[in-house]
Design a protein around this motif. Structure first.
Motif, PDB file in Angstrom:
ATOM      1  N   PHE A 186       0.314   2.996  -3.885  1.00 45.43           N
ATOM      2  CA  PHE A 186       0.438   2.437  -2.445  1.00 45.43           C
ATOM      3  C   PHE A 186       1.170   3.307  -1.601  1.00 45.43           C
ATOM      4  O   PHE A 186       0.834   3.476  -0.486  1.00 45.43           O
ATOM      5  CB  PHE A 186       1.087   1.049  -2.576  1.00 45.43           C
ATOM      6  CG  PHE A 186       0.960   0.488  -1.311  1.00 45.43           C
ATOM      7  CD1 PHE A 186       0.094  -0.594  -0.806  1.00 45.43           C
ATOM      8  CD2 PHE A 186       2.180   0.438  -0.405  1.00 45.43           C
ATOM      9  CE1 PHE A 186       0.278  -0.965   0.256  1.00 45.43           C
ATOM     10  CE2 PHE A 186       2.047  -0.086   0.887  1.00 45.43           C
ATOM     11  CZ  PHE A 186       1.004  -0.839   1.246  1.00 45.43           C
ATOM     12  N   ARG A 187       2.307   3.825  -1.840  1.00 51.87           N
ATOM     13  CA  ARG A 187       3.287   4.623  -1.110  1.00 51.87           C
ATOM     14  C   ARG A 187       2.559   6.201  -0.607  1.00 51.87           C
ATOM     15  O   ARG A 187       2.335   6.441   0.537  1.00 51.87           O
ATOM     16  CB  ARG A 187       4.540   5.116  -1.353  1.00 51.87           C
ATOM     17  CG  ARG A 187       5.324   3.908  -1.782  1.00 51.87           C
ATOM     18  CD  ARG A 187       6.735   4.067  -1.847  1.00 51.87           C
ATOM     19  NE  ARG A 187       7.206   4.923  -0.539  1.00 51.87           N
ATOM     20  CZ  ARG A 187       7.824   5.791  -0.246  1.00 51.87           C
ATOM     21  NH1 ARG A 187       8.073   6.604  -1.455  1.00 51.87           N
ATOM     22  NH2 ARG A 187       8.152   6.374   0.861  1.00 51.87           N
ATOM     23  N   ARG A 188       1.675   6.608  -1.745  1.00 47.62           N
ATOM     24  CA  ARG A 188       0.666   7.547  -1.390  1.00 47.62           C
ATOM     25  C   ARG A 188      -0.431   7.464  -0.465  1.00 47.62           C
ATOM     26  O   ARG A 188      -0.898   8.441   0.368  1.00 47.62           O
ATOM     27  CB  ARG A 188       0.137   8.271  -2.613  1.00 47.62           C
ATOM     28  CG  ARG A 188       1.212   8.844  -3.522  1.00 47.62           C
ATOM     29  CD  ARG A 188       0.575   9.461  -4.771  1.00 47.62           C
ATOM     30  NE  ARG A 188       1.623  10.114  -5.671  1.00 47.62           N
ATOM     31  CZ  ARG A 188       2.334   9.430  -6.596  1.00 47.62           C
ATOM     32  NH1 ARG A 188       1.713   8.202  -7.354  1.00 47.62           N
ATOM     33  NH2 ARG A 188       3.136  10.159  -7.338  1.00 47.62           N
ATOM     34  N   ARG A 189      -0.948   6.348  -0.472  1.00 49.35           N
ATOM     35  CA  ARG A 189      -1.991   5.846   0.447  1.00 49.35           C
ATOM     36  C   ARG A 189      -1.976   5.090   1.385  1.00 49.35           C
ATOM     37  O   ARG A 189      -2.621   4.672   2.181  1.00 49.35           O
ATOM     38  CB  ARG A 189      -3.009   5.431  -0.441  1.00 49.35           C
ATOM     39  CG  ARG A 189      -3.515   6.141  -1.961  1.00 49.35           C
ATOM     40  CD  ARG A 189      -4.447   5.519  -2.719  1.00 49.35           C
ATOM     41  NE  ARG A 189      -4.719   6.226  -4.063  1.00 49.35           N
ATOM     42  CZ  ARG A 189      -5.237   5.839  -4.956  1.00 49.35           C
ATOM     43  NH1 ARG A 189      -5.995   4.671  -4.884  1.00 49.35           N
ATOM     44  NH2 ARG A 189      -5.630   6.549  -6.065  1.00 49.35           N
ATOM     45  N   SER A 190      -0.716   4.481   1.849  1.00 47.58           N
ATOM     46  CA  SER A 190      -0.433   3.275   2.783  1.00 47.58           C
ATOM     47  C   SER A 190      -0.720   3.660   4.083  1.00 47.58           C
ATOM     48  O   SER A 190      -0.975   2.960   5.030  1.00 47.58           O
ATOM     49  CB  SER A 190       0.975   2.615   2.577  1.00 47.58           C
ATOM     50  OG  SER A 190       1.950   3.845   2.712  1.00 47.58           O
ATOM     51  N   TRP A 191      -0.912   5.027   4.491  1.00 45.63           N
ATOM     52  CA  TRP A 191      -1.071   5.443   5.662  1.00 45.63           C
ATOM     53  C   TRP A 191      -2.795   4.816   6.143  1.00 45.63           C
ATOM     54  O   TRP A 191      -2.850   4.767   7.319  1.00 45.63           O
ATOM     55  CB  TRP A 191      -1.071   6.978   5.691  1.00 45.63           C
ATOM     56  CG  TRP A 191      -2.141   7.725   5.005  1.00 45.63           C
ATOM     57  CD1 TRP A 191      -1.830   8.090   3.612  1.00 45.63           C
ATOM     58  CD2 TRP A 191      -3.544   8.117   5.042  1.00 45.63           C
ATOM     59  NE1 TRP A 191      -3.034   8.686   3.106  1.00 45.63           N
ATOM     60  CE2 TRP A 191      -3.844   8.928   3.859  1.00 45.63           C
ATOM     61  CE3 TRP A 191      -4.630   7.737   5.949  1.00 45.63           C
ATOM     62  CZ2 TRP A 191      -5.303   9.200   3.757  1.00 45.63           C
ATOM     63  CZ3 TRP A 191      -5.678   8.137   5.927  1.00 45.63           C
ATOM     64  CH2 TRP A 191      -6.163   8.852   4.737  1.00 45.63           C
ATOM     65  N   LEU A 192      -3.509   4.891   5.140  1.00 44.02           N
ATOM     66  CA  LEU A 192      -4.848   4.431   5.367  1.00 44.02           C
ATOM     67  C   LEU A 192      -5.023   3.020   5.798  1.00 44.02           C
ATOM     68  O   LEU A 192      -5.685   2.737   6.608  1.00 44.02           O
ATOM     69  CB  LEU A 192      -5.782   4.483   3.905  1.00 44.02           C
ATOM     70  CG  LEU A 192      -7.153   4.035   4.084  1.00 44.02           C
ATOM     71  CD1 LEU A 192      -7.985   5.095   4.997  1.00 44.02           C
ATOM     72  CD2 LEU A 192      -7.876   3.962   2.736  1.00 44.02           C
ATOM     73  N   LEU A 193      -3.887   1.970   5.441  1.00 45.52           N
ATOM     74  CA  LEU A 193      -3.911   0.528   5.919  1.00 45.52           C
ATOM     75  C   LEU A 193      -3.584   0.713   7.267  1.00 45.52           C
ATOM     76  O   LEU A 193      -3.941  -0.016   8.062  1.00 45.52           O
ATOM     77  CB  LEU A 193      -2.963  -0.153   5.047  1.00 45.52           C
ATOM     78  CG  LEU A 193      -3.357   0.045   3.502  1.00 45.52           C
ATOM     79  CD1 LEU A 193      -2.116  -1.122   2.925  1.00 45.52           C
ATOM     80  CD2 LEU A 193      -4.870  -0.527   3.245  1.00 45.52           C
ATOM     81  N   MET A 194      -2.664   1.657   7.815  1.00 43.95           N
ATOM     82  CA  MET A 194      -2.193   1.744   9.132  1.00 43.95           C
ATOM     83  C   MET A 194      -3.560   2.097  10.056  1.00 43.95           C
ATOM     84  O   MET A 194      -3.642   1.880  11.141  1.00 43.95           O
ATOM     85  CB  MET A 194      -1.147   2.632   9.231  1.00 43.95           C
ATOM     86  CG  MET A 194       0.173   2.392   8.432  1.00 43.95           C
ATOM     87  SD  MET A 194       0.428   0.480   8.438  1.00 43.95           S
ATOM     88  CE  MET A 194       0.619   0.068  10.006  1.00 43.95           C
ATOM     89  N   LEU A 195      -4.157   3.141   9.385  1.00 46.61           N
ATOM     90  CA  LEU A 195      -5.375   3.303  10.085  1.00 46.61           C
ATOM     91  C   LEU A 195      -6.680   2.346  10.207  1.00 46.61           C
ATOM     92  O   LEU A 195      -6.999   1.841  11.385  1.00 46.61           O
ATOM     93  CB  LEU A 195      -6.238   4.760   9.579  1.00 46.61           C
ATOM     94  CG  LEU A 195      -7.405   5.100   9.998  1.00 46.61           C
ATOM     95  CD1 LEU A 195      -7.368   5.660  11.635  1.00 46.61           C
ATOM     96  CD2 LEU A 195      -8.281   6.336   9.099  1.00 46.61           C
ATOM     97  N   LEU A 196      -7.008   1.405   9.290  1.00 43.23           N
ATOM     98  CA  LEU A 196      -7.928   0.543   9.384  1.00 43.23           C
ATOM     99  C   LEU A 196      -7.434  -0.815   9.764  1.00 43.23           C
ATOM    100  O   LEU A 196      -8.197  -1.596  10.227  1.00 43.23           O
ATOM    101  CB  LEU A 196      -8.231   0.365   7.650  1.00 43.23           C
ATOM    102  CG  LEU A 196      -8.912   1.580   6.766  1.00 43.23           C
ATOM    103  CD1 LEU A 196      -8.947   1.096   5.380  1.00 43.23           C
ATOM    104  CD2 LEU A 196     -10.202   1.975   7.633  1.00 43.23           C
ATOM    105  N   PHE A 197      -6.169  -1.063   9.812  1.00 49.28           N
ATOM    106  CA  PHE A 197      -5.538  -2.289  10.137  1.00 49.28           C
ATOM    107  C   PHE A 197      -4.632  -2.350  11.283  1.00 49.28           C
ATOM    108  O   PHE A 197      -4.334  -3.421  11.659  1.00 49.28           O
ATOM    109  CB  PHE A 197      -5.118  -3.076   9.022  1.00 49.28           C
ATOM    110  CG  PHE A 197      -6.396  -3.254   7.847  1.00 49.28           C
ATOM    111  CD1 PHE A 197      -7.359  -3.948   8.090  1.00 49.28           C
ATOM    112  CD2 PHE A 197      -6.051  -2.762   6.627  1.00 49.28           C
ATOM    113  CE1 PHE A 197      -8.443  -4.125   7.063  1.00 49.28           C
ATOM    114  CE2 PHE A 197      -6.947  -2.927   5.610  1.00 49.28           C
ATOM    115  CZ  PHE A 197      -8.037  -3.619   5.874  1.00 49.28           C
TER     116      PHE A 197
END
Length: 519
Positions: A186-197
């Protein structure tokens, strides 16, 4: 390794898969008819904020928090959340439930009333903790709202998963290790959630009055980040310097709880200078880096339901990780309940893939790179040329996002084949549709800016219009008689329970606090 865990998961049969367990905690400000933060107490018609199971307050007396029970379906959870919104909207009179993460009009710290929970010792403890947040960080950043998504997998899954891996740990330790496996990815990929949401690219001018910032002016009363996705999660939102020194370790449960324990017991000079009392009034729980565990700001937390007066790290150490809490979600201002179905289903898919993918431990150097990626997307995520650091190389964010979405396709197809539906493929397509079309982003942060531009309104006026629209829709929907009766009963019971707690307390609060700190 990633393929092997995915391959193991494919050994599940449809009959083995019981789905996800999920819940939401959704915050939102009460505002007056002019779009100013409400100065009224928490409505008694909503019950006791201390003891009501569905309706409470977060930092401020004006900051409502609506909590769902645990559900095994997205639609069931969202219908429960919508029912709570319908009930709340009945009781607000001419006040409005603010639809955005960044707040309404404020007039500095004094305009933000700190939440009150009555005269019981546990109620006073909650209030003093919030006083501590005020003296440490100021009240302004505590007026920001968001949604927290809680997810777990049932024991039937963990037992099968442990069997497939040939693991001999206790189920408690196995589950904790696996949840931390998920958290590392999650920590490696959480940037994607900030982009999408991410949906908070703009804010009211009153939020940054007398504050230095690098935002651009949208109009006379609104500032915005030209490429920002989430001002809520940036430097103007949840952050503080003392916590930057913590180096919280997310590699395993024991180091996580040990680090938090140390922070709660490590004095911080600036907080020592403030002290714990001002005259006879308590103004913070202690003078350590953290007063309690909940003060630590992070995009994700491992959680365990606590007993009354039990501390979170005590519960985690005793009974292991029960679920994870995703804390980085902005409110969706286009949704009457702040979240939407495709978003929740995508989060399930995203989090499951975090569990099923290879997840080596995170060293200090990688930790710093992950933090930088997250901050960059929060501040500049709508910049089409933004580069991210991935595995020691720089890669375009759009490419990295597309590749992450692509890798979820087989998993979405598998879950849909087990359920006989299309929910996960539909949720994944909804996120793909946010990728740039002819150079134009369709992510929520871009949608907010375009909607404000189309309306000719600034942040305050546009959010007020959306909030009133949601309020009208929810009031018109109303509640069925049985659901109305259920909420009325919870309201009455919660008020009674608060009075009982207050009547039962005999220990002076100072003695209670000392016992709490020593436990």
């Amino acid at each position: 390794m990633a393929e092997s865990r995915h391959s193991l998961f494919r050994q599940f049969a449809a009959s083995d898969w019981d789905g996800f367990l999920k819940g939401v905690e959704k915050e939102g400000l009460r505002v007056d008819r002019n779009g100013f933060i409400a100065q009224t107490p928490h409505p008694e018609s909503l019950g006791s904020a201390l003891t009501h199971p569905r309706i409470t307050t977060d930092y401020s007396e004006a900051l409502l928090e609506l909590i769902t029970p645990v559900f095994n379906s997205t639609r069931g959870m969202l219908e429960s959340l919508r029912n709570t919104h319908r009930y709340v909207q009945q009781k607000l009179g001419d006040e409005v439930f603010w639809a955005a993460s960044m707040p309404c009009e404020l007039d500095g710290d004094p305009s933000i009333p700190i939440a009150e929970y009555g005269t019981s010792n546990i109620g006073r403890l909650k209030h003093v903790y919030r006083q501590g947040l005020a003296v440490r960080y100021g009240r302004m950043m505590q007026s920001i709202a968001g949604a927290h998504y809680n997810l777990s997998l049932p024991d039937s899954f963990w037992q099968k998963w442990q069997q497939l891996q040939g693991n001999s740990q206790s189920l408690k330790d196995f589950k904790s290790d696996q949840y931390f496996w998920l958290i590392r990815n999650f920590r490696r990929r959480s940037w994607l959630l900030m982009l999408l949401f991410g949906a908070s690219p703009a804010l009211d001018a009153s939020f940054v009055a007398n504050v230095r910032h690098d935002l651009d002016r949208f109009n006379g009363r609104t500032w915005y980040g030209r490429d920002a996705t989430s001002l809520r999660m940036g430097d103007l939102g949840y952050h503080n310097n003392a916590q930057a020194s913590l180096n919280i370790c997310f590699n395993e449960l024991s180091t996580y709880t040990q680090t938090l324990h140390r922070a709660i017991h490590t004095p911080w000079p600036a907080y020592e200078a403030i002290g714990t009392r001002k005259g006879d009034d308590f103004i913070q729980i202690n003078t350590s880096v953290l007063q309690i565990e909940n003060e630590y700001y992070s995009a994700v937390r491992p959680k365990r339901t606590t007993e009354r007066e039990e501390k979170p790290i005590q519960a985690l150490d005793a009974r292991g990780v029960e679920y994870i809490e995703v804390r980085c979600l902005d409110l969706d201002p286009f949704s009457p309940v702040g979240v939407n179905e495709a978003q929740i289903d995508f989060l399930d898919l995203f989090l499951l893939d975090c569990l099923l993918s290879d997840s080596p431990r995170i060293g200090d150097a990688e930790c710093e790179r992950l933090d930088d990626n997250y901050k960059d997307v929060v501040s500049h995520g709508r910049n089409p040329s933004l580069p991210l650091c991935r595995g020691g190389e720089r890669v375009a964010m759009e490419q990295a996002a597309t590749e992450l979405l692509d890798r979820l396709e087989p998993l979405a197809e598998l879950l849909d084949s087990w359920s006989g539906g299309e929910a996960y493929r539909t949720a994944l397509k909804a996120q793909r549709d946010k990728m740039p079309d002819s150079g134009v982003w369709n992510v929520p942060s871009a949608q907010v800016i375009r909607a404000m531009e189309a309306s000719g309104l600034g942040h305050r006026e546009w959010v007020m219009e959306m909030s009133r629209r949601h309020q009208q829709a929810l009031r018109e929907e109303g509640l069925s008689p049985d659901v109305q009766a259920e909420f009325d009963a919870m309201t009455t019971t919660s008020l009674t329970e608060q009075k009982q707690l207050e009547a039962a307390d005999t220990l002076p609060f100072g003695d209670f606090l000392e016992q709490y700190l020593q436990s």
